[in-house]
Design an enzyme around this catalytic site. Structure first.
Site, PDB file in Angstrom:
ATOM      1  N   SER A  23       0.817  -1.209   0.000  1.00  0.00           N
ATOM      2  CA  SER A  23       0.000   0.000   0.000  1.00  0.00           C
ATOM      3  C   SER A  23       0.852   1.259   0.000  1.00  0.00           C
ATOM      4  CB  SER A  23      -0.885  -0.011   1.246  1.00  0.00           C
ATOM      5  OG  SER A  23      -1.573   1.207   1.352  1.00  0.00           O
ATOM      6  N   GLY A  48      -3.700   3.622   1.199  1.00  0.00           N
ATOM      7  CA  GLY A  48      -4.502   3.772   2.406  1.00  0.00           C
ATOM      8  C   GLY A  48      -5.624   4.775   2.196  1.00  0.00           C
ATOM      9  N   ASN A  71       9.282   8.746   4.422  1.00  0.00           N
ATOM     10  CA  ASN A  71       8.182   9.410   3.729  1.00  0.00           C
ATOM     11  C   ASN A  71       7.196   9.977   4.735  1.00  0.00           C
ATOM     12  OD1 ASN A  71       5.199   8.326   3.550  1.00  0.00           O
ATOM     13  ND2 ASN A  71       6.488   6.517   3.811  1.00  0.00           N
ATOM     14  N   CYS A 132      -2.725   4.608  12.580  1.00  0.00           N
ATOM     15  CA  CYS A 132      -3.307   5.946  12.675  1.00  0.00           C
ATOM     16  C   CYS A 132      -3.422   6.361  14.128  1.00  0.00           C
ATOM     17  CB  CYS A 132      -4.697   5.965  12.046  1.00  0.00           C
ATOM     18  SG  CYS A 132      -4.656   5.481  10.334  1.00  0.00           S
ATOM     19  N   LYS A 167      -2.579  -4.698   9.730  1.00  0.00           N
ATOM     20  CA  LYS A 167      -1.211  -4.262   9.416  1.00  0.00           C
ATOM     21  C   LYS A 167      -0.616  -3.590  10.645  1.00  0.00           C
ATOM     22  CE  LYS A 167       1.537  -1.866   5.884  1.00  0.00           C
ATOM     23  NZ  LYS A 167       1.494  -1.151   4.609  1.00  0.00           N
ATOM     24  N   ASN A 194       4.747  -2.043   9.119  1.00  0.00           N
ATOM     25  CA  ASN A 194       4.563  -0.726   8.519  1.00  0.00           C
ATOM     26  C   ASN A 194       5.884   0.033   8.718  1.00  0.00           C
ATOM     27  OD1 ASN A 194       3.396   1.640   7.467  1.00  0.00           O
ATOM     28  ND2 ASN A 194       1.421   1.136   8.392  1.00  0.00           N
ATOM     29  N   THR A 268       8.948  -0.112  -1.347  1.00  0.00           N
ATOM     30  CA  THR A 268       9.952   0.853  -1.798  1.00  0.00           C
ATOM     31  C   THR A 268      10.711   0.370  -3.025  1.00  0.00           C
ATOM     32  OG1 THR A 268      10.159   1.496   0.517  1.00  0.00           O
ATOM     33  CG2 THR A 268      11.856   2.296  -0.973  1.00  0.00           C
TER      34      THR A 268
END
Lengths: 305, 262
Positions: A23, A48, A71, A132, A167, A194, A268
């Site tokens: 993702s 996402g 990022n 999140c 995840k 992640n 990546t």
């Protein structure tokens, strides 16, 4: 090569090979179509997606680190409605499973997005981004506590019968209890890791290289941390594990499989080599044939101690 | 993407590198304004491809040329390659300039911003436009050599901040000077953001179509990762994001919110 079975199944999600485009790295439509054969990839985990559109963070959103990147895109996405109506249909011609990666502010939001995904008929599985911030509970990521992870996954479980992949974020420290909580809440698989929060500074200006100050680190440098975490989580849960973090080659992917993963994601690496997913799938198959494995399941978790 | 054979490499001014390589497939389809995503080496550090504009392309010879400033790790490694080495290139990427069908077109650039404008003046002249070329600099010793541009231009009008070469002017005042004697149907600019902002403003004031070339740090280079966005005006007038690699790097001067650029 024909005698090796690389099929991976997670409930109703069936992948012809264990390679999933991660993702946030493969877009949400067909940006890479000119550079690789998308139909040869095991599945795609789409960007996402939140309930409403998000513009994301100011730029610069990317900087390079030793053998990696940071990022801070900030989940820029067009919102679930536009994603389902406009972007996902572009992937249909490639005939590969579509995993929708979802993100939200509250368990109710996650549940609503999950329901929309199921109702659309376009989504084969849901990957739940629990990195999140839990804004109601002080802003720490849901995925850094067992209660946070459990609350999100159980809300999504009640909302959909689609396969659910939780995840996990490495920023939680010990992922075993988090993975267990996700499994207890009804997740059908765990994907990890992640990105890892990091920071880079320009010494001439004395300013951070990212406008957001910090960002998530990915790329080859994180691989040993990700492999270790896959190995640890393997001993904690029964459900399938999808490993990701710095995979550039088939050899990298095979480390994850041996450590306990049933499938892997490539992120990546696609920036550097758009054909990475396809090459890695072929490389895994060649390894299995060379080593005399009949199927990929024989390799998963086969670490010799 | 492919590995292409390097034919020639030159370094001038200590830190400006020019590389020509054999890539007939790129030369056939490339449009001025597009860029190439170039891998410094095969190892993982430095990891990312570097986006470098196309300086020139020759369809008959099948060659492509890049011109870039050696700034950091990646460009240093690329600049160390020599004739005979291979260059790992993905491209051409992005959109290209959209020239009008006829009329007088001004190509105005400053510093290394001149790099994509050589291919631009070549293709503009091929299309039948009258090309006015205006290279700018802070001072004469910093001016990028522009002899290669002259064969495509009916007028070459250099300018400099300190007056050491050509007209003493900034980009926007240079355009005003040019407009005193010449009608312009299109302006194409590339250079520092502040300069492009002034050019876009001047063009808008005179009702002249103008295109700018935006730079932003990139990841994938194809529009998949959402790192290289810039703020642009949508059709309904609201602000949205465009991907510099996919929706750009060329944008309409009136479309870009320069103050929002990172």
């Amino acid at each position: 090569m024909n005698s090796v079975d690389t099929t991976v199944r997670i409930k109703t999600l069936e992948l012809k090979n264990p390679v999933i485009a991660a993702s946030g790295t493969f877009g949400c439509a067909d940006e890479y179509a000119k550079w690789t054969d998308i139909s040869k990839i095991g599945a795609i985990s789409v960007k996402g997606t939140t309930l409403t559109p998000r513009l994301g963070n100011p730029t610069p959103r990317i900087c390079e680190t030793p053998s990696g990147i940071l990022n801070s895109v900030g989940l820029e996405n067009p919102g679930i409605d536009a994603m389902l109506a406009t972007y996902l249909p572009k992937l249909i011609p490639y005939n590969i499973p579509i995993i929708m990666n979802i993100a939200g502010n509250t368990p109710e939001e996650y549940a609503l997005i999950a329901r929309k995904c199921e109702d659309s008929g376009l989504v084969d599985a849901i990957e739940v981004n629990i990195s999140c911030p839990n804004v109601k509970e002080g802003g720490h990521a849901f995925g850094t506590t067992t209660q946070g992870a459990f609350s999100i996954i159980s809300a999504v479980r009640k909302a959909t019968s689609l396969p659910i992949i939780a995840k996990l974020t490495p920023n939680a420290g010990d992922l075993k209890p988090i993975a267990k909580a996700a499994e207890e809440a009804g997740a059908d698989a765990i994907s990890l890791i992640n990105t890892i929060t990091g920071m880079c500074i320009d010494i001439e200006t004395r300013k951070p290289l990212l406008a957001n100050i910090t960002g998530g680190m990915s790329g080859p440098a994180v691989k040993p941390i990700a492999v270790r975490m896959v190995w640890e989580v393997r001993s904690a849960v029964e459900i399938p594990i999808i490993g990701l973090g710095g995979i550039q080659t088939a050899a990298d992917a095979i480390e994850f499989l041996i450590a306990g993963a049933d499938a892997i994601q490539v992120g990546t690496a696609s920036f550097v080599n758009p054909n990475a997913c396809v090459e890695i799938a072929a490389g895994i198959c060649a390894y299995l044939a060379r080593k005399g494995y009949a199927n990929i399941q024989e390799l998963s978790g086969s670490l010799c101690l | 993407m492919s590995q292409y054979a390097i034919i020639a490499k030159d370094i001038t001014h200590e830190n400006i590198c020019k590389i020509t390589f054999l890539a007939p497939d790129i030369a056939q389809v490339a449009r001025a304004g597009q860029f190439l995503h170039i891998r410094p080496g095969e190892c993982s550090d430095p990891l990312l491809r570097r986006p470098i504009s196309i300086h020139d392309a020759d369809k008959d010879m099948g060659t492509v040329t890049i011109l870039f400033k050696i700034i950091g790790k990646g460009t240093k490694i690329i600049a160390e390659k020599t004739a005979g080495d291979k260059l790992d290139v993905m491209g051409p990427l992005g959109n290209g300039y959209n020239f009008p069908d006829k009329g007088a077109a001004l190509f105005i650039g400053v510093g290394i911003g001149l790099a994509p404008l050589l291919f631009a003046v070549r293709q503009a002249q091929q299309k039948g436009l009258e090309v006015i070329f205006s290279p700018g600099t802070g001072s004469a010793k910093k001016m990028l050599p522009y002899a290669d541009f002259e064969q495509f231009a009916s007028k070459v009008l250099p300018f400099s901040k300190d007056g050491s070469i050509g007209t003493q002017a900034f980009a926007d005042t240079m355009i005003e000077t040019i407009l005193e004697s010449t009608q312009l149907d299109y302006i194409c600019t590339c250079g520092p953001e502040g300069m492009m902002k002034q050019v876009a403003k001047t063009a808008a004031q005179h009702g002249i179509p103008c295109q700018v070339s935006i730079e932003e740090r990139m990841g994938c280079g194809v529009g998949a990762c959402m790192t290289c966005v810039c703020a642009t005006k949508k059709a309904d007038g609201s602000i949205g994001h465009s991907r510099v690699c996919h929706d750009g790097p060329v944008f309409d001067g009136k479309e870009v919110f320069f103050d929002e650029l990172g």
